[in-house]
Design an enzyme around this catalytic site. Structure first.
Site, mmCIF file in Angstrom:
data_model
loop_
_atom_site.group_PDB
_atom_site.id
_atom_site.type_symbol
_atom_site.label_atom_id
_atom_site.label_comp_id
_atom_site.label_asym_id
_atom_site.label_seq_id
_atom_site.Cartn_x
_atom_site.Cartn_y
_atom_site.Cartn_z
ATOM 1 C CG HIS A 399 -2.325 -42.022 -32.345
ATOM 2 N ND1 HIS A 399 -2.241 -43.369 -32.607
ATOM 3 C CD2 HIS A 399 -1.061 -41.631 -32.011
ATOM 4 C CE1 HIS A 399 -1.008 -43.786 -32.443
ATOM 5 N NE2 HIS A 399 -0.258 -42.733 -32.083
ATOM 6 C CG ASP A 400 0.798 -39.757 -34.127
ATOM 7 O OD1 ASP A 400 0.255 -38.715 -33.717
ATOM 8 O OD2 ASP A 400 1.668 -40.372 -33.484
ATOM 9 C CE LYS A 403 3.621 -38.271 -35.481
ATOM 10 N NZ LYS A 403 4.441 -39.264 -34.727
ATOM 11 C CG HIS A 428 0.644 -34.543 -36.008
ATOM 12 N ND1 HIS A 428 1.351 -33.896 -35.019
ATOM 13 C CD2 HIS A 428 0.051 -35.616 -35.394
ATOM 14 C CE1 HIS A 428 1.199 -34.547 -33.873
ATOM 15 N NE2 HIS A 428 0.419 -35.596 -34.075
ATOM 16 C CG HIS A 459 -3.376 -37.813 -29.851
ATOM 17 N ND1 HIS A 459 -3.602 -37.240 -31.076
ATOM 18 C CD2 HIS A 459 -2.087 -38.247 -29.860
ATOM 19 C CE1 HIS A 459 -2.510 -37.327 -31.808
ATOM 20 N NE2 HIS A 459 -1.557 -37.932 -31.088
ATOM 21 C CG HIS A 460 -0.489 -34.217 -29.400
ATOM 22 N ND1 HIS A 460 0.538 -34.837 -28.743
ATOM 23 C CD2 HIS A 460 -0.494 -34.721 -30.659
ATOM 24 C CE1 HIS A 460 1.144 -35.681 -29.566
ATOM 25 N NE2 HIS A 460 0.529 -35.627 -30.744
ATOM 26 C CG ASP A 488 0.937 -41.156 -28.702
ATOM 27 O OD1 ASP A 488 1.617 -42.044 -29.257
ATOM 28 O OD2 ASP A 488 0.977 -39.955 -29.036
#
Length: 544
Positions: A399-400, A403, A428, A459-460, A488
């Site tokens: 998911h990240d 970054k 990101h 997911h954001h 998250d």
């Protein structure tokens, strides 16, 4: 009594014929009797036919003789009793062509092409033999005057042998169909134990017996050097593992070896040493060698000796098992390679943000748990496919991954971000989505990268459309991302971050509840709260 009458009755007084040699067959062989139906409107014909056939034994099986006195009664019996092998059928009964009409009904209405039919008539002129043979699906056509006891015996045995031949062909067809279906089912099985249990069940189906069996894997076969002495050939114990056991042997599952008191150890060892199947009733051992070098032995104990047809079918099935196992093995290796690639990408991203600790591992566990809870509730059935359930947890750890494109000054900043830094930080999501989507196109179908791209990019997003990067709303946000959005934040609040101290579980749940329907999908929030409340997993506790 005139000459014609004598001729008609000679067949009932011939010497009784009894094939005693057939009685010497193995007592364990199938002993169900052959089933014969006499259809005639004359009671005397039933009596003399039973007398003539009473002591006949063919292949160790006696005759079970049924009677019908009309075509209508015969049809009722045949509709009810589906295992009749032979019909001795009179032509003229309630009507001049009652027997012929019954033949058509048997073949066309009952769809019974197996039963052998011998027409008997005392009035051959009523139904000329040539036209009857051509127009009707019968096995033989006899006048009653020509059926002496010996000829009746010959006709019955020939008809039963013909039935047996048809049955063998039909069983071969059914067996081959089952093999093809079994092969397809085996390719779908995921784990080796499931695969092995499926093999034993399919063998039981092919043999038409219960699935009592054991499947052993040779531990050293794949690495054995050419010309080396096989395990067990010098008297040593076989290096095997029982990976599946069913039926009466189910207690053996998981044992490294056959039990010390097992009487079948020697034959299993012989199969591995000679590298071929062993058929030694009451135990049969099927040997399987795959192209990848794996070796299996399947021990089964059918209630009767296997015929050559059954052996041939099982050997063919063993070839399919070998191919299925190799395909499953290679598929698992590819799947592990995909998982390793996902973990490597995640480790790369996490290496720049060491304060997150075990965040991605907990996200993976909790994502799987929520997906399972949603599945249990029958929520989003079109989304929660087997493929989704298998992949979403591993995919969630990506998911990240975007970054890696975030500068250290922004990523590792201890305080809050200003508006410019927030935009850099928010990038990101698109960065991760773009990289993973591009990689996903290199793999046919849906993969971990496919779901990973969805999660990284969405997911954001917020359920009410106020998130980023695209302001998606409601179910326009992929379910995988809606789950990870909750997970998250839940895990981040529970654990220490560069910009915050860990929250308590109560405060974290209150925060998630307060944003249900705005930031988060309320169905997913409900599933999370139910899971945490009922399962109380110790790995969600905060404090880092």
């Amino acid at each position: 009594m005139n000459h014609e009458q004598a001729s008609e009755e000679d067949w009932i007084i011939e010497d009784d014929v009894h094939d005693k040699s057939q009685e010497q067959l193995d007592a364990s062989f199938e002993t169900r009797p052959w089933r014969l139906l006499i259809v005639d409107d004359e009671e005397d014909i039933h009596a003399v036919t039973r007398l003539a056939l009473n002591n006949i034994v063919f292949k160790g099986r006696h005759l079970d003789i049924l009677s019908a006195h009309s075509a209508a009664q015969a049809f009722e019996i045949l509709n009810r009793e589906t295992d009749i092998n032979l019909i001795l059928l009179d032509v003229v009964m309630e009507t001049e062509d009652a027997g012929l009409r019954l033949v058509k009904r048997i073949r066309e209405e009952l769809k019974n092409q197996m039963v052998r039919i011998v027409l008997r008539t005392g009035q051959p002129g009523q139904a000329p033999e040539k036209s009857v043979i051509v127009d009707y699906d019968i096995n033989d056509y006899k006048t009653k005057t020509e059926l002496t006891t010996q000829r009746l015996f010959t006709t019955v045995i020939a008809s039963l042998r013909a039935y047996e031949g048809l049955l063998s062909i039909e069983r071969s067809r059914v067996g081959l169909t089952r093999i093809l279906q079994a092969s397809a089912n085996l390719y779908e099985l995921k784990s080796l134990k499931e695969f092995a249990s499926g093999v034993l069940n399919q063998i039981g189906a092919i043999l038409d017996v219960g699935a009592d069996g054991v499947l052993c894997l040779s531990r050293n076969s794949a690495c054995a050097a050419p010309g080396s002495i096989p395990a067990g050939s010098n008297g040593g114990a076989l290096n095997t593992s029982i990976i599946a056991a069913t039926g009466s042997y189910s207690d053996w599952a998981g044992l490294d070896q056959l039990p010390p008191d097992c009487e079948w150890t020697a034959i299993v060892e012989k199969a591995f040493v000679e590298k071929k199947s062993q058929f030694q009733h009451p135990v049969d051992v099927l040997f399987i060698h795959t192209r990848q070098g794996h070796e299996f032995a399947i021990l089964v104990t059918p209630p009767w000796p296997l015929g050559q047809m059954q052996r041939d079918l099982l050997e063919l099935f063993c070839d399919r098992i070998a191919a299925a196992f190799d395909n499953r093995y290679l598929n698992e290796q590819l799947q592990r390679a995909q998982e390793a690639s996902v973990v490597a990408l995640t480790d790369l991203a996490e290496s720049r943000d060491t304060d997150t600790g075990g965040h991605v591992q907990r996200v993976c566990k909790l994502t799987n748990a929520i997906a399972a809870e949603l599945k249990r509730r029958d929520s989003f059935p079109s989304d929660l496919t087997p493929q989704f359930m298998e992949m979403v947890g591993i995919a969630s750890i990506l998911h990240d991954v975007g970054k890696v494109a975030t500068p250290d000054a922004v990523l590792l900043k201890a305080g809050s971000h200003d508006s410019t830094e927030r935009k850099i930080m928010e990038y990101h999501a698109l960065a991760g989505e773009t990289v993973l989507a591009r990689a996903a196109t290199m793999v046919d179908g849906v993969s971990y990268l496919t779901y990973g791209s969805q999660i990284a990019g969405s997911h954001h997003e917020h359920f009410d459309g106020q998130g980023y990067p695209r302001h998606l709303k409601g179910t326009d946000i992929p379910l995988s991302a809606r789950i990870v959005a909750v997970v998250d934040v839940f895990d981040a609040l529970l654990h220490r971050r560069p910009y915050k101290e860990p929250w308590s579980l109560k405060d974290t749940i209150d925060y998630i509840k307060a944003r249900s329907g705005t930031q988060f999908d309320p169905v997913v929030v409900e599933a999370l709260i139910h899971y945490i409340g009922t399962e109380k997993p110790d790995w969600v506790a905060g404090g880092e």
